[in-house]
Design a protein around this motif. Structure first.
Motif, short mmCIF file in Angstrom:
data_model
loop_
_atom_site.label_atom_id
_atom_site.label_comp_id
_atom_site.label_asym_id
_atom_site.label_seq_id
_atom_site.Cartn_x
_atom_site.Cartn_y
_atom_site.Cartn_z
N SER A 268 -0.05 14.85 4.49
CA SER A 268 -1.05 13.89 4.95
C SER A 268 -1.78 13.32 3.76
CB SER A 268 -2.04 14.57 5.91
OG SER A 268 -2.73 15.60 5.24
N PHE A 269 -2.29 12.11 3.96
CA PHE A 269 -3.13 11.52 2.92
C PHE A 269 -4.03 10.48 3.55
CE2 PHE A 269 -0.20 8.04 3.06
CZ PHE A 269 -0.83 6.96 2.47
N SER A 270 -5.11 10.19 2.87
CA SER A 270 -6.08 9.23 3.36
C SER A 270 -6.04 7.97 2.50
CB SER A 270 -7.49 9.83 3.32
OG SER A 270 -8.46 8.83 3.60
N LEU A 271 -6.17 6.83 3.17
CA LEU A 271 -6.22 5.58 2.42
C LEU A 271 -7.46 5.48 1.54
CD1 LEU A 271 -4.88 2.66 4.64
CD2 LEU A 271 -3.85 3.72 2.64
N SER A 272 -8.41 6.39 1.72
CA SER A 272 -9.57 6.42 0.83
C SER A 272 -9.15 6.69 -0.61
CB SER A 272 -10.57 7.48 1.28
OG SER A 272 -10.00 8.78 1.23
N LEU A 273 -7.92 7.21 -0.78
CA LEU A 273 -7.35 7.40 -2.11
C LEU A 273 -7.41 6.11 -2.92
CD1 LEU A 273 -5.49 8.92 -4.18
CD2 LEU A 273 -3.55 8.18 -2.78
N PHE A 274 -7.30 4.97 -2.22
CA PHE A 274 -7.25 3.67 -2.91
C PHE A 274 -8.59 2.93 -2.86
CE2 PHE A 274 -3.00 4.53 -1.16
CZ PHE A 274 -2.28 4.61 -2.35
N ALA A 275 -9.64 3.62 -2.45
CA ALA A 275 -10.93 2.95 -2.24
C ALA A 275 -11.41 2.22 -3.49
CB ALA A 275 -11.98 3.95 -1.78
N ASN A 276 -11.16 2.79 -4.66
CA ASN A 276 -11.64 2.20 -5.92
C ASN A 276 -10.57 1.42 -6.66
OD1 ASN A 276 -14.30 3.27 -5.66
ND2 ASN A 276 -13.54 5.27 -6.32
N HIS A 277 -9.44 1.17 -6.02
CA HIS A 277 -8.40 0.35 -6.63
C HIS A 277 -8.74 -1.12 -6.37
CE1 HIS A 277 -6.40 4.17 -6.92
NE2 HIS A 277 -5.26 3.65 -7.33
N SER A 278 -9.63 -1.65 -7.16
CA SER A 278 -10.20 -2.97 -6.89
C SER A 278 -9.17 -4.10 -7.02
CB SER A 278 -11.38 -3.24 -7.82
OG SER A 278 -10.98 -3.15 -9.18
N ASN A 279 -8.03 -3.83 -7.69
CA ASN A 279 -7.01 -4.86 -7.87
C ASN A 279 -6.00 -4.92 -6.73
OD1 ASN A 279 -7.84 -5.75 -10.55
ND2 ASN A 279 -7.15 -3.74 -11.25
N LEU A 280 -6.05 -3.95 -5.83
CA LEU A 280 -5.04 -3.85 -4.79
C LEU A 280 -5.08 -5.06 -3.85
CD1 LEU A 280 -2.83 -1.90 -3.82
CD2 LEU A 280 -4.52 -0.92 -2.23
N GLN A 281 -3.92 -5.68 -3.66
CA GLN A 281 -3.82 -6.86 -2.79
C GLN A 281 -2.79 -6.70 -1.68
OE1 GLN A 281 -3.23 -10.50 -4.99
NE2 GLN A 281 -4.75 -9.98 -6.52
N MET A 282 -1.78 -5.86 -1.91
CA MET A 282 -0.72 -5.69 -0.91
C MET A 282 -0.38 -4.22 -0.79
SD MET A 282 1.85 -8.87 -1.76
CE MET A 282 1.21 -10.54 -1.98
N PHE A 283 -0.37 -3.72 0.45
CA PHE A 283 -0.03 -2.33 0.69
C PHE A 283 0.89 -2.26 1.90
CE2 PHE A 283 -0.63 1.86 2.61
CZ PHE A 283 -0.46 2.68 1.50
N PHE A 284 2.07 -1.64 1.70
CA PHE A 284 3.06 -1.54 2.77
C PHE A 284 3.51 -0.09 2.89
CE2 PHE A 284 3.61 -5.54 0.46
CZ PHE A 284 3.44 -6.48 1.46
N ILE A 285 3.43 0.46 4.09
CA ILE A 285 3.98 1.79 4.33
C ILE A 285 4.57 1.83 5.73
CG2 ILE A 285 1.74 2.73 5.12
CD1 ILE A 285 2.67 5.42 3.80
N ALA A 286 5.79 2.35 5.82
CA ALA A 286 6.45 2.58 7.10
C ALA A 286 7.02 3.99 7.04
CB ALA A 286 7.56 1.56 7.35
N CYS A 287 6.78 4.75 8.07
CA CYS A 287 7.16 6.16 8.07
C CYS A 287 8.49 6.33 8.79
CB CYS A 287 6.07 7.00 8.73
SG CYS A 287 4.44 6.76 7.98
N SER A 288 9.41 7.05 8.17
CA SER A 288 10.72 7.27 8.78
C SER A 288 10.76 8.53 9.63
CB SER A 288 11.80 7.35 7.69
OG SER A 288 11.53 8.42 6.81
N ASN A 289 9.68 9.30 9.62
CA ASN A 289 9.61 10.50 10.47
C ASN A 289 8.16 10.77 10.81
OD1 ASN A 289 8.40 12.12 8.33
ND2 ASN A 289 10.43 12.09 7.38
N ALA A 290 7.94 11.80 11.62
CA ALA A 290 6.58 12.12 12.08
C ALA A 290 5.88 13.12 11.16
CB ALA A 290 6.64 12.66 13.51
N ASN A 291 6.49 13.39 10.01
CA ASN A 291 5.94 14.42 9.13
C ASN A 291 4.85 13.93 8.21
OD1 ASN A 291 7.73 16.35 10.16
ND2 ASN A 291 9.35 15.71 8.74
N LEU A 292 4.67 12.61 8.15
CA LEU A 292 3.62 12.06 7.31
C LEU A 292 2.47 11.59 8.19
CD1 LEU A 292 2.66 11.22 4.48
CD2 LEU A 292 3.72 8.99 4.88
N LYS A 293 1.28 12.13 7.93
CA LYS A 293 0.10 11.79 8.71
C LYS A 293 -0.85 11.00 7.82
CE LYS A 293 0.68 16.06 11.36
NZ LYS A 293 1.42 15.38 12.42
#
Length: 449
Positions: A268-293
């Motif tokens: 598992s991980f939280s998108l708060s990980l990127f809270a201070n990534h001020s340059n971030l413009q595009m984020f794509f994630i698709a999960c292939s199984n139910a093991n990632l929360k």
């Protein structure tokens, strides 16, 4: 009479100067060895019976700096760029052919070489390009990596080998090119795991790394976190596994684009990980199984970034927060593309997403649990909206009658299986560019315009 004599003398001198400086064909920069090398290249591209590069001719006074696909230095008049992309005739695409890297040795000032889209099967010999900074070989049919003579390619910055048939692992001839700032290997058949030390981690100057659409497996090397200049990272559609590599991203604060779709990460991980990534413009994630929360609410955060594109697809989202809508989106105002699909998000239809992001072109909330009211601001227009998809949500409301006026440039409107009721809105007739319309499995009635 004297005037005419002087005029004749100057005329003779002009002819002599023209012969000495212009008629040899090199004053304009078309050096003999470079013209000859270009003509040999033309023969290779046209073998056996092609018709490419018609402006490349063997006329004595033809200046090769004026030929199509050729760019020369203004001072030395030597060739510095060759734009030979999509040059091999399409009708020869099924004829196996190769180029010898030595064909480019005469161009001692060459800085950019584009060979993409030419159905090239082999690049023979060692690539010894002293001054080349950009080499593009994408969209060919290479099965083996070209070999770089590292001592003679010290300035290479961009290397594109995507969309070939490359197999095996990434060779040292690539990972030792420490001057690289961009490396793209997407759409090949590369396999194996990435070395946990060395390998790609040697490329400290990388700004862009694209490994998408291959067959890599295993855990991502933690040392990728040392590539602190990295701005673009594509890892989509591989077989990477293990726990989500959140530690890598702590130090990659320069990232503008992240794509992690269809990998097999767990944990598992939280998108708060990127809270201070001020340059971030595009984020794509698709999960292939139910093991990632994936969590967006634990802990809650206010982002320093403004996204242009966000995709979260088929993940276990906010399981500990009652599957609620990600609240960090309340602070996003520049979205052009938004997809939150197959996530089972609960709540009412988030019309505020549209109100806050007036330049949206793509909006996809399909396969969630959104309910009505289905409200759209009748005084607004989303002129750039091309695709609107809210299929498979229990909306249970009427379609806003003005939907066609506020989305006048729609190409795709998908609202099937949403328990919509009431009359078919005549305003849909105002969407003159509409190609795809799906309102199936609803409870609409009345007149069909």
């Amino acid at each position: 009479m004297g005037y005419s004599v002087r005029e004749e003398v100057w005329g003779v001198m002009a002819i002599v100067i023209f012969i000495l400086l212009g008629f040899n064909g090199e004053a304009k920069g078309c050096l003999k060895e470079e013209r000859e090398a270009l003509l040999k290249l033309k023969e290779a591209f046209n073998d056996p019976n092609g018709s490419s590069l018609p402006s490349w001719n063997n006329q004595t006074f033809s200046d090769c700096c004026t030929w199509e696909a050729v760019n020369c230095d203004n001072s030395t008049h030597r060739v510095i760029s060759l734009y030979l992309n999509n040059t091999r005739p399409y009708e020869l695409r099924n004829i196996k052919w190769s180029l010898n890297a030595s064909s480019f040795l005469p161009f001692i000032q060459l800085q950019e070489l584009y060979l993409d889209g030419n159905y090239l099967s082999e690049l023979l010999g060692n690539i010894r390009l002293v001054n080349v900074e950009v080499l593009v070989l994408q969209g060919n049919m290479l099965t083996e990596f070209p070999y770089f003579d590292l001592s003679h390619s010290p300035n290479l910055k961009w290397l594109r080998l995507d969309d070939n048939n490359l197999e095996g692992s990434i060779p040292e001839s690539i990972t030792s090119l420490t001057s690289l700032t961009g490396l793209t290997l997407r759409w090949n058949y590369l396999t194996g795991s990435l070395p946990q030390q060395g390998g790609l981690c040697n490329l400290k100057n990388l700004l862009a790394l694209d490994l998408g659409n291959n067959e890599f497996e295993g855990q991502l090397p933690a040392c990728l976190g040392n590539l602190t200049s990295l701005r673009v990272l594509f890892l989509l559609r591989n077989n990477f596994d293990g726990t989500f590599p959140f530690s890598i991203f702590h130090t990659l604060r320069s990232l503008t684009t992240i794509s992690l779709t269809d990998d097999s990460f767990s944990g598992s991980f939280s998108l708060s990980l990127f809270a201070n990534h001020s340059n971030l413009q595009m984020f794509f994630i698709a999960c292939s199984n139910a093991n990632l929360k994936l969590e967006t609410e634990n802990p809650p955060f206010i982002p320093s970034f403004q996204l242009r594109a966000l995709t979260i697809h088929n993940c276990t989202l906010n399981e500990a927060s009652n599957k609620r809508m990600p609240t960090f989106l309340l602070h996003q105002y520049d979205l052009l593309s938004l997809e939150l699909s197959y996530l089972n998000i609960l709540g009412t239809f988030p019309s505020w997403l549209l109100t806050n992001n007036t330049r949206l072109t793509y909006f996809n909330l399909a396969h969630n649990l959104f309910t009505g009211p289905f409200e759209l601001n009748s005084t607004s227009k989303w002129l750039q909206m091309e695709s609107f998809n809210i299929s498979s949500n229990p909306i249970r409301d009427e379609i806003p009658p003005h939907i066609g006026f506020i989305f006048p440039n729609l190409i795709s409107l998908l609202m099937s299986s949403t328990s919509l009721q009431g009359p078919f809105p005549a305003s849909i007739g105002e969407t003159r560019q509409l190609n795809d319309l799906d309102l199936s499995n609803n409870n609409l009635y009345g007149y069909l315009p």
